[in-house]
Design an enzyme around this catalytic site. Sequence first.
Site, PDB file in Angstrom:
ATOM      1  N   ASP A 226       0.828  -1.192   0.000  1.00  9.44           N
ATOM      2  CA  ASP A 226       0.000   0.000   0.000  1.00  9.44           C
ATOM      3  C   ASP A 226       0.876   1.261   0.000  1.00  9.44           C
ATOM      4  O   ASP A 226       1.794   1.379   0.807  1.00  9.44           O
ATOM      5  CB  ASP A 226      -0.889  -0.017   1.261  1.00  9.44           C
ATOM      6  CG  ASP A 226      -1.850   1.155   1.322  1.00  9.44           C
ATOM      7  OD1 ASP A 226      -2.691   1.256   0.418  1.00  9.44           O
ATOM      8  OD2 ASP A 226      -1.750   1.962   2.270  1.00  9.44           O
ATOM      9  N   GLU A 262       1.240  -0.444  -5.196  1.00 10.76           N
ATOM     10  CA  GLU A 262       0.298   0.602  -5.589  1.00 10.76           C
ATOM     11  C   GLU A 262       1.056   1.905  -5.818  1.00 10.76           C
ATOM     12  O   GLU A 262       1.249   2.682  -4.894  1.00 10.76           O
ATOM     13  CB  GLU A 262      -0.746   0.802  -4.475  1.00 10.76           C
ATOM     14  CG  GLU A 262      -1.760   1.878  -4.794  1.00 10.76           C
ATOM     15  CD  GLU A 262      -2.354   2.547  -3.550  1.00 10.76           C
ATOM     16  OE1 GLU A 262      -3.434   3.124  -3.671  1.00 10.76           O
ATOM     17  OE2 GLU A 262      -1.726   2.503  -2.473  1.00 10.76           O
TER      18      GLU A 262
END
Length: 531
Positions: A226, A262
């Site tokens: 993330d 990401e």
Amino acid sequence: MKKTLLMIISIVLLMSGCGKRTDKQVKIADAVDDNYRNYYEVFVYSFYDSDGDGIGDLKGVEEKLDHIAELGCNGIWLMPIMPSTTYHKYDVCDYMAIDEQYGTMEDYEALINAAHDKHIRVIIDMVINHTSSRHPWFMEATEYLKGLDEGQEPDISECPYVDYYNISKEKKDNTWYQIADTDYYYEGSFWSQMPDLNLDNEALMKELEDVASFWISKGTDGFRMDAPLHYEEGDTAFNTRVLNRLYNYCTGLDPDFYMVSEVWASEQTIEAYYASDTPSMFDFGFAQAEGDIIKAARGRESSDKFVDNMIKNENARKAVNPECINAPFITNHDMPRVSNALNGKVRDMKMASAILLSMTGSPYIYYGEELGMSSKGTKDENKRLPMLWSYEDTAGMCRGPADADEDVEQRCEPADIQYDDEGSLYNYYKKGLMLRNSYPEIARGDSVYEEELNAYNEAATVISRTWNDESIYIIYNLTDAEGESIAFKEKVSVVATMSPDGDEAVASDTDGGMTVMIPGKSIVYIKPLSE
Ligand code: CA
């Protein structure tokens, strides 16, 4: 270990067209046990509830593994599952446990085992840009600072956690928050209750290696990283060093370990991250309402343009990382759903899925996308609504995020109806995924523009992909233009026509070769016939 070679199996690929059905035997090539997968992104909270409290849980995911397997996915990305204060759980309170709402560590291990039995790999969200403000590290750090005497400087040997976070006497910008009853501020770039970790701290990095080791010991196959862009805002060199360190640590424990990151940024930045040791970045440029997939699905990007962009990205990434595995998707939990971008038009959603599933790498499908589920507006909760299993059988249906709007209309049919409807979006996804599982060269070969075959085409564009001595042609006809025919100098057979209208490409013999008529709005897969 857990990796076993899949058997060579034959399956019946349903070829549907013009109202009549013809069954065709297609031999699945040796199923390949590498890191190329068809991933299914699961927001556990809204997926399937096994115990009737209205909240999805890990046992619920296990109960619905067949939905994922039968769709043709062989990888699952679980959004955060660790203890947290929020419904979305992107603020971690404990890196080595399961959130009580989702179940127990035994449930997790059972899910992993059941998934592996079905040859499905499981990756989990790894959120290390920040913790929850309720994480013991942060609570100890702030308590320690509160206990300092006037003018006394913090001593890291007394409380190492002070240096786990970005803490300063200076409020550097409006993402810095004061620690109550102290002169200190901390960085919380996403939210005041998500203090940013200082990943430049060696002791912290060692703790995170222990975290990685812990999840690998539970059978976890990979991490979805993330927000690496924010580890140190805009510092690609630092951020890729952090990713590399964890990735190399993990592959040291499990050589098959996978990592996807990401990097929600321009293609240029994504390519800069590809120039690291880690294999996969989400393909943000092709995703979202304004990305190439949706544009092409609406007929607003020509076949040539789409293919050009795809090949340009593939080549640029391969140049910096020959081992790269693209991670294309249409939308995820942070974006309005595909159905909203395409005004609920099933024909366009089918086209978008066909385009996604024609790309190289490991595609990601967001739960409910295969049904055509809707979101509403820009509110995150409305992008993470309960999976629409059935109108009749409400067992396992989740209540969804508390702050979601109650009036979000789902215009699609639920899963149980779509299973039995040959023309459903679900069955269209299934056909596209089956192709990828049957022909490994679709995901693994490099896209090659076929100059000679494209010499006379108006609307259609032909590429080929070759991997392990197997080749396949993929013909894109992204507009409604009909009447395109491609002249092959060799004998070929049509493997599948992905046409939202149910049309079929037709091959006919010519002198020494074959001509294939391509329907409007279709993607056609063609194999050279062996001599
Ligand atoms: Ca539950």
